[in-house]
Design a protein around this motif. Structure first.
Motif, PDB file in Angstrom:
ATOM      1  N   MET B   1       0.837  -1.202   0.000  1.00 31.77           N
ATOM      2  CA  MET B   1       0.000   0.000   0.000  1.00 31.77           C
ATOM      3  C   MET B   1       0.861   1.235   0.000  1.00 31.77           C
ATOM      4  SD  MET B   1      -3.198  -1.049   2.343  1.00 31.77           S
ATOM      5  CE  MET B   1      -2.256  -2.364   3.071  1.00 31.77           C
ATOM      6  N   LYS B   2       0.541   2.168  -0.856  1.00 32.07           N
ATOM      7  CA  LYS B   2       1.427   3.306  -1.012  1.00 32.07           C
ATOM      8  C   LYS B   2       1.287   4.369   0.085  1.00 32.07           C
ATOM      9  CE  LYS B   2       2.624   4.402  -5.257  1.00 32.07           C
ATOM     10  NZ  LYS B   2       2.434   4.940  -6.604  1.00 32.07           N
ATOM     11  N   PRO B   3       0.091   4.853   0.396  1.00 28.69           N
ATOM     12  CA  PRO B   3       0.024   5.885   1.421  1.00 28.69           C
ATOM     13  C   PRO B   3       0.390   5.338   2.800  1.00 28.69           C
ATOM     14  CG  PRO B   3      -2.000   5.828   0.114  1.00 28.69           C
ATOM     15  CD  PRO B   3      -1.229   4.569  -0.191  1.00 28.69           C
ATOM     16  N   PRO B   5      -0.264   4.890   6.834  1.00 29.16           N
ATOM     17  CA  PRO B   5      -1.577   4.657   7.469  1.00 29.16           C
ATOM     18  C   PRO B   5      -2.242   5.960   7.923  1.00 29.16           C
ATOM     19  CG  PRO B   5       0.102   3.200   8.376  1.00 29.16           C
ATOM     20  CD  PRO B   5       0.812   4.181   7.515  1.00 29.16           C
ATOM     21  N   PHE B   6      -3.547   5.993   7.790  1.00 31.83           N
ATOM     22  CA  PHE B   6      -4.334   7.118   8.320  1.00 31.83           C
ATOM     23  C   PHE B   6      -5.693   6.576   8.713  1.00 31.83           C
ATOM     24  CE2 PHE B   6      -4.512   7.286   3.578  1.00 31.83           C
ATOM     25  CZ  PHE B   6      -5.836   6.935   3.389  1.00 31.83           C
ATOM     26  N   ALA B   7      -6.399   7.343   9.530  1.00 34.67           N
ATOM     27  CA  ALA B   7      -7.792   7.009   9.814  1.00 34.67           C
ATOM     28  C   ALA B   7      -8.646   7.753   8.794  1.00 34.67           C
ATOM     29  CB  ALA B   7      -8.155   7.434  11.225  1.00 34.67           C
ATOM     30  N   TYR B   8      -9.827   7.190   8.516  1.00 30.70           N
ATOM     31  CA  TYR B   8     -10.652   7.724   7.434  1.00 30.70           C
ATOM     32  C   TYR B   8     -12.048   8.023   7.942  1.00 30.70           C
ATOM     33  CZ  TYR B   8     -13.337   7.435   3.007  1.00 30.70           C
ATOM     34  OH  TYR B   8     -14.165   7.656   1.943  1.00 30.70           O
ATOM     35  N   LEU B  31     -10.304  15.585   1.948  1.00 33.86           N
ATOM     36  CA  LEU B  31     -10.138  14.960   0.642  1.00 33.86           C
ATOM     37  C   LEU B  31     -11.317  15.361  -0.244  1.00 33.86           C
ATOM     38  CD1 LEU B  31      -8.687  12.821  -1.215  1.00 33.86           C
ATOM     39  CD2 LEU B  31     -10.227  11.130  -0.223  1.00 33.86           C
ATOM     40  N   ALA B  32     -11.041  16.132  -1.289  1.00 31.20           N
ATOM     41  CA  ALA B  32     -12.107  16.498  -2.246  1.00 31.20           C
ATOM     42  C   ALA B  32     -11.933  15.605  -3.470  1.00 31.20           C
ATOM     43  CB  ALA B  32     -12.035  17.979  -2.569  1.00 31.20           C
ATOM     44  N   GLY B  34      -9.202  14.727  -4.824  1.00 33.44           N
ATOM     45  CA  GLY B  34      -8.027  13.881  -4.626  1.00 33.44           C
ATOM     46  C   GLY B  34      -6.983  13.976  -5.733  1.00 33.44           C
ATOM     47  N   VAL B  38      -4.100  12.859  -3.432  1.00 34.85           N
ATOM     48  CA  VAL B  38      -3.764  11.424  -3.472  1.00 34.85           C
ATOM     49  C   VAL B  38      -2.328  11.185  -3.988  1.00 34.85           C
ATOM     50  CG1 VAL B  38      -4.410   9.134  -4.307  1.00 34.85           C
ATOM     51  CG2 VAL B  38      -6.171  10.702  -3.491  1.00 34.85           C
ATOM     52  N   PRO B  39      -1.868  11.908  -5.027  1.00 31.24           N
ATOM     53  CA  PRO B  39      -0.451  11.738  -5.384  1.00 31.24           C
ATOM     54  C   PRO B  39       0.485  12.080  -4.222  1.00 31.24           C
ATOM     55  CG  PRO B  39      -1.606  12.904  -7.142  1.00 31.24           C
ATOM     56  CD  PRO B  39      -2.576  12.764  -6.005  1.00 31.24           C
ATOM     57  N   ALA B  42       0.362   9.163  -1.881  1.00 30.70           N
ATOM     58  CA  ALA B  42       1.047   8.001  -2.446  1.00 30.70           C
ATOM     59  C   ALA B  42       2.567   8.153  -2.328  1.00 30.70           C
ATOM     60  CB  ALA B  42       0.638   7.816  -3.911  1.00 30.70           C
TER      61      ALA B  42
END
Ligand SMILES: Cc1cc2nc3c(=O)[nH]c(=O)nc-3n(C[C@H](O)[C@H](O)[C@H](O)COP(=O)(O)OP(=O)(O)OC[C@H]3O[C@@H](n4cnc5c(N)ncnc54)[C@H](O)[C@@H]3O)c2cc1C
Ligand code: FES
Ligand code: FES
Lengths: 159, 282
Positions: B1-3, B5-8, B31-32, B34, B38-39, B42
């Motif tokens: 997994m690239k990112p 860890p985070f809570a969502y 996060l709109a 992304g 997201v890049p 990542a």
């Protein structure tokens, strides 16, 4: 590590899965949903290889989290016949035939994303001129073809 | 997994979102679309503790016509704004600029507000927001606040960590507009971009890419406005630009300051030419 249960329709099949929240949609589709046809290249939105259709809108699968597709329908290259509005299981679609005829692919890495995006593009704009085709191709990198053949293949199938 | 860890979290309302931001000040990120964030996730250039996905908040995807302004919600996508008749007519310059942003697939996901807030050097829309005097509606747990564009996307400014931008307000300004840019590759952030927009009463010019954040250019604007419909020479525009250049010239791996300075008057000239040839939307 936080995980969530998601329900997604992938290429017409309903799936449920438990996924880490940080899993990208592209990785989920390839590794858990069995979509080997989906390619990932740059992984940050630039090349277009991973383009899929999410609830009727073309998107970069590498720029979405799998959890964001919860409740949605995803179409990958396996749904190309549906995206082109033709019978599934009837051999190559018109776009695929045209790509083959005009030699619009070589290694084929960029091709699935390109076909998905082009099918959507032509559905919204059936007779694009050269400028519109170039604008559309702007979102897709192909390291092999030099684009001339891709343009020719798309021009040959437009209405 | 690239990112990392985070809570969502996937709030349903603006109020809930403001509550989450207040509880996790500085550690949460919205996060709109992304398409910028997201890049960064990542590549682990952004590692928020909590990612707050605003995409399922209802009612933020509208472009509303108010008596003297156009109100655009945080989930209005770039392509939606580009195709909007109201925007083309009332916010002259925005659609012209949007046509240069990324490509149609990115624009169908990326939001106008997310783009403005990301405020990357060269971002086309920041020039438009500053030139037209857009305002942002911010929401935090304490309440609502309206801020001018330069207070959020001007030099050294950013959105307060505990706030969500719910809307951007565009003054209604039917006008002639022209936009032009030079980029290393079509569909990527420009080296320098210029917006020129003119009504019978005033002319406005802003450049993005020349400086770290977009630069409003009143001297160039006066020159173009007075000369209309003739476009001033590049030399005259270059001289005017030296007066307007109040920030240091931006430089990065892609392109140095000297080229940016050299190309800016030429880009402005082309934008002015396009404005001059365009018809007023009024
Ligand atoms: C291949 C490619 C090419 C591109 N080319 C260009 C280009 O030519 N020009 C250009 O300008 N951009 C370009 N972009 C960037 C693109 O326009 C992004 O869509 C945009 O910058 C961000 O909008 P978003 O909705 O995706 O925001 P996100 O990526 O979701 O968020 C961006 C930032 O804003 C914050 N944020 C978002 N919404 C809110 C809100 N409502 N309140 C508070 N904070 C918020 C986020 O926390 C994050 O920090 C490109 C992107 C890609 C992938
Ligand atoms: S892999 Fe998603 S755009 Fe390149
Ligand atoms: S065919 Fe090889 S990248 Fe396009």
């Amino acid at each position: 590590m936080q995980c969530l249960d998601i329900r997604v329709i992938v290429d017409g099949k309903a799936l449920t899965a438990t996924v880490p929240v940080r899993l990208l949609l592209s990785d989920f589709l390839r590794e858990q949903a069995g979509c080997g046809g989906l390619h990932v290249a740059c992984g940050h939105g630039v090349c277009g290889a991973c383009t899929v259709v999410l609830d009727d809108v073309p998107v970069r699968a590498c720029l979405l989290l799998a959890v964001q597709a919860d409740g949605a329908a995803v179409q990958t290259i396996a749904s190309l016949p549906q995206l082109e509005g033709c019978e599934p299981e009837r051999g190559l679609t018109p776009l695929q035939q045209s790509f083959r005829r005009y030699h619009a692919l070589q290694c084929g890495y960029c091709t699935p994303g390109l076909l998905v995006a082009t099918a959507k593009f032509l559905a919204g704009c059936p007779s694009p001129d050269r400028a519109r085709i170039l604008e559309h191709l702007n979102g897709h990198l192909c390291r092999c073809s030099g684009y001339a053949n891709i343009i020719a293949a798309i021009e040959a199938v437009r209405a | 997994m690239k990112p990392a860890p985070f809570a969502y979290a996937r709030p349903r309302t603006v109020l809930e979102t403001a509550g989450l931001l207040a509880k996790h000040t500085g550690a949460a990120r919205l996060l709109a679309g992304g398409q910028s964030l997201v890049p960064l996730l990542a590549r682990r250039l952004a590692c928020p503790v909590l990612l707050v996905d605003i995409n399922r908040i209802a009612g933020l995807d509208a472009i509303e016509v108010l008596p003297d302004q156009i109100r655009m919600g945080a989930l209005v996508r770039q392509q939606q704004a580009l195709c909007s008749e109201v925007i083309r007519r009332e916010v002259a310059g925005l659609a012209e600029a949007l046509a240069w942003v990324a490509n149609p697939v990115i624009r169908q996901r990326g939001t106008v507000i997310g783009n403005l807030i990301a405020n990357t050097p060269g971002a086309e829309l920041t020039a438009v927001a500053l030139a037209l005097g857009a305002r942002f509606v911010l929401r935090c747990a304490a309440g609502e606040q309206i801020l001018a564009a330069e207070e959020l996307i001007g030099p050294g400014r950013s959105v307060p960590a505990q706030a969500m931008v719910t809307h951007v307000l565009w003054p209604r300004r039917p006008a002639q507009a022209g936009f032009f840019e030079v980029a290393r590759r079509d569909g990527h952030a420009p080296v320098v971009a210029a917006l020129v927009t003119r009504t019978a009463r005033d002319c406005r010019v802003a450049l993005s890419g020349l400086t770290r954040t977009a630069l409003v250019c009143p001297t160039m604007a006066r020159l173009i406005g007075e000369g209309y419909p003739r476009v001033p020479s590049r030399e005259a525009l270059a001289a005017a630009l030296t007066v307007d250049l109040t920030q240091t010239v931006h430089t990065d791996g892609a392109c140095g300051a000297q080229y940016r300075l050299q190309v800016a008057p030429a880009v402005s000239w082309r934008a002015a030419q396009r404005m001059s040839l365009s018809r007023a939307t009024a």
